[in-house]
Design an enzyme around this catalytic site. Sequence first.
Site, mmCIF file in Angstrom:
data_model
loop_
_atom_site.group_PDB
_atom_site.id
_atom_site.type_symbol
_atom_site.label_atom_id
_atom_site.label_comp_id
_atom_site.label_asym_id
_atom_site.label_seq_id
_atom_site.Cartn_x
_atom_site.Cartn_y
_atom_site.Cartn_z
ATOM 1 N N GLY A 244 0.822 -1.206 0.000
ATOM 2 C CA GLY A 244 0.000 0.000 0.000
ATOM 3 C C GLY A 244 0.856 1.256 0.000
ATOM 4 N N ASP A 245 1.984 1.197 0.701
ATOM 5 C CA ASP A 245 2.884 2.355 0.757
ATOM 6 C C ASP A 245 3.489 2.618 -0.614
ATOM 7 O OD1 ASP A 245 2.413 2.098 3.492
ATOM 8 O OD2 ASP A 245 4.260 0.973 3.835
ATOM 9 N N ASN A 269 -0.249 0.861 -8.832
ATOM 10 C CA ASN A 269 -0.406 -0.598 -8.924
ATOM 11 C C ASN A 269 0.906 -1.258 -9.336
ATOM 12 O OD1 ASN A 269 -3.105 -0.533 -8.282
ATOM 13 N ND2 ASN A 269 -3.856 -0.817 -10.364
HETATM 14 N N1 LIG Z 1 -0.709 -10.006 -4.869
HETATM 15 C C1 LIG Z 1 -0.644 -8.870 -5.575
HETATM 16 N N2 LIG Z 1 -0.524 -8.911 -6.920
HETATM 17 C C2 LIG Z 1 -0.445 -7.768 -7.657
HETATM 18 N N3 LIG Z 1 -0.502 -6.536 -7.123
HETATM 19 C C3 LIG Z 1 -0.642 -6.421 -5.795
HETATM 20 C C4 LIG Z 1 -0.724 -7.577 -4.946
HETATM 21 N N4 LIG Z 1 -0.867 -7.157 -3.673
HETATM 22 C C5 LIG Z 1 -0.862 -5.808 -3.721
HETATM 23 N N5 LIG Z 1 -0.727 -5.359 -4.985
HETATM 24 C C6 LIG Z 1 -0.702 -3.956 -5.442
HETATM 25 O O1 LIG Z 1 -0.432 -3.112 -4.327
HETATM 26 C C7 LIG Z 1 -1.578 -2.272 -4.050
HETATM 27 C C8 LIG Z 1 -1.740 -2.137 -2.545
HETATM 28 O O2 LIG Z 1 -1.945 -3.402 -1.976
HETATM 29 P P1 LIG Z 1 -2.999 -3.652 -0.811
HETATM 30 O O3 LIG Z 1 -2.745 -5.040 -0.318
HETATM 31 O O4 LIG Z 1 -4.364 -3.348 -1.297
HETATM 32 O O5 LIG Z 1 -2.581 -2.527 0.261
HETATM 33 P P2 LIG Z 1 -2.079 -2.619 1.780
HETATM 34 O O6 LIG Z 1 -0.631 -3.044 1.707
HETATM 35 O O7 LIG Z 1 -2.243 -1.221 2.279
HETATM 36 O O8 LIG Z 1 -2.969 -3.632 2.469
HETATM 37 C C9 LIG Z 1 -2.754 -2.936 -4.759
HETATM 38 O O9 LIG Z 1 -3.726 -1.977 -5.131
HETATM 39 C C10 LIG Z 1 -2.077 -3.549 -5.965
HETATM 40 O O10 LIG Z 1 -1.919 -2.600 -6.983
HETATM 41 O O1 LIG Z 2 1.970 -2.952 4.205
HETATM 42 P P1 LIG Z 2 1.423 -1.552 4.258
HETATM 43 O O2 LIG Z 2 0.060 -1.499 4.853
HETATM 44 O O3 LIG Z 2 1.538 -0.811 2.985
HETATM 45 O O4 LIG Z 2 2.345 -0.694 5.293
HETATM 46 C C1 LIG Z 2 3.009 -1.302 6.399
HETATM 47 C C2 LIG Z 2 2.405 -0.806 7.683
HETATM 48 O O5 LIG Z 2 1.061 -1.205 7.716
HETATM 49 C C3 LIG Z 2 3.127 -1.404 8.878
HETATM 50 O O6 LIG Z 2 2.610 -0.865 10.087
HETATM 51 C C4 LIG Z 2 4.610 -1.104 8.828
HETATM 52 O O7 LIG Z 2 5.221 -1.740 9.929
HETATM 53 C C5 LIG Z 2 5.193 -1.581 7.507
HETATM 54 O O8 LIG Z 2 6.562 -1.264 7.435
HETATM 55 C C6 LIG Z 2 4.471 -0.955 6.345
HETATM 56 O O9 LIG Z 2 4.640 0.437 6.347
#
Ligand SMILES: Nc1ncnc2c1ncn2[C@@H]1O[C@H](COP(=O)(O)OP(=O)(O)O)[C@@H](O)[C@H]1O
Ligand SMILES: O=P([O-])([O-])O[C@@H]1[C@@H](O)[C@H](O)[C@@H](O)[C@H](O)[C@@H]1O
Length: 348
Positions: A244-245, A269
């Site tokens: 997500g970051d 993405n």
């Molecule tokens: N398994 C994956 N395959 C392809 N892209 C991914 C995958 N996981 C995450 N991403 C990319 O990273 C972005 C953020 O991931 P996400 O898991 O939704 O956020 P967070 O890390 O905040 O939970 C997604 O919108 C996507 O573009």
């Molecule tokens: O995986 P993500 O949600 O994008 O972001 C993560 C945070 O949720 C988590 O607290 C931190 O320890 C990781 O280093 C990373 O920043």
Amino acid sequence: MTLTHSPSHQTPNRRVLIVGNYCHDVLIQNNTIIAETLGGAASFISNVLDSSSTSISSDLISKVGHDFKYHRHVTHHRPLLSPDKDTTLFEAYFDLKIGHSDRVLKRVAACDPILPSDIPDSRFDFGMAVGVGGEILPETLEKMVEICDVVAVDIQALIRVFDPVDGEVKLVDLRESGFYHLMGRVGFLKASSDEALFMDVEEMRRLCCVVVTSGEKGCRIYGKDDEVVVAPFVAKQVDPTGAGDSFLGGLVAGLVEGLDVPDAALLGNFFGSITVEHIGQPKFDSMMLQRVKEEVQRRKKQCNLSSSHNNDHNEFHARLSPARFQDSPLQPELLVNGHISDMIGSCD
Ligand SMILES: Nc1ncnc2c1ncn2[C@@H]1O[C@H](COP(=O)(O)OP(=O)(O)O)[C@@H](O)[C@H]1O
Ligand SMILES: O=P([O-])([O-])O[C@@H]1[C@@H](O)[C@H](O)[C@@H](O)[C@H](O)[C@@H]1O
């Protein structure tokens, strides 16, 4: 803000302010420490911004404690030192799944919050409020919206609360977070699909551009009047930490370059998908980065020439996809059920 509006941030060296603490991440599976890495949204975001754009000059405000282990990794963006505190520490448990979430996070130590007085009194084109451990205060965000033309916020900086006994991360509704009154002054609000359950998307999209990410499914953008699904890139996930970051880093890099919002989210993405293929911070391949920069410039030219480009993100996706496979560190044996591997060791 409409999704097809290209922001006017097109001149070189736009100033970006990133606010959020670095942290220590410990990844745990089956009662075993799999890896210890540099974490914190600010570290993943600066990694993407510094690598992907030559038009950005970023200031990063972060605090760490006396025990910070990664000084040599952050020489471009030195943190402020809180000598009497420990560095913020998260343990991520990959075998304690709850609901849709792929990990359970515990904040085991918390460094000092970032105060308005820690932030420079100067103007920035873009601000990013990207705390992980509760370090961003309402007054900190208020200062950011005052000094930055546009602010992008990761909702995790606003709605996380921490169990007083074991530090487990829980979420509260955005309305109860203490930040709700500032949302009308924010430009972009990014949430994962789990976090989006803690806000009223229909209400928020009237105030700012809402971007909801859904892991391997990509993301959805909610503008005031329109909504766009932005396709993912194929990835073999090893560790979801930082996806997500890195997504947010890619989104802001794209916006600063002058891409429209869906194209910028496509770049998000792209960097999110690369991040899940690495444990900890990804190191991006230089040829891949060069190709991405060329494709971004090409896309900008194409959009400047045509007024009907806005719905055609497929071509941009198709042109970025080959670059994606120039950065493939994967060894199949590191993958376990598409999740974090059994690789033992430290990834510092
Ligand atoms: N398994 C994956 N395959 C392809 N892209 C991914 C995958 N996981 C995450 N991403 C990319 O990273 C972005 C953020 O991931 P996400 O898991 O939704 O956020 P967070 O890390 O905040 O939970 C997604 O919108 C996507 O573009
Ligand atoms: O995986 P993500 O949600 O994008 O972001 C993560 C945070 O949720 C988590 O607290 C931190 O320890 C990781 O280093 C990373 O920043």
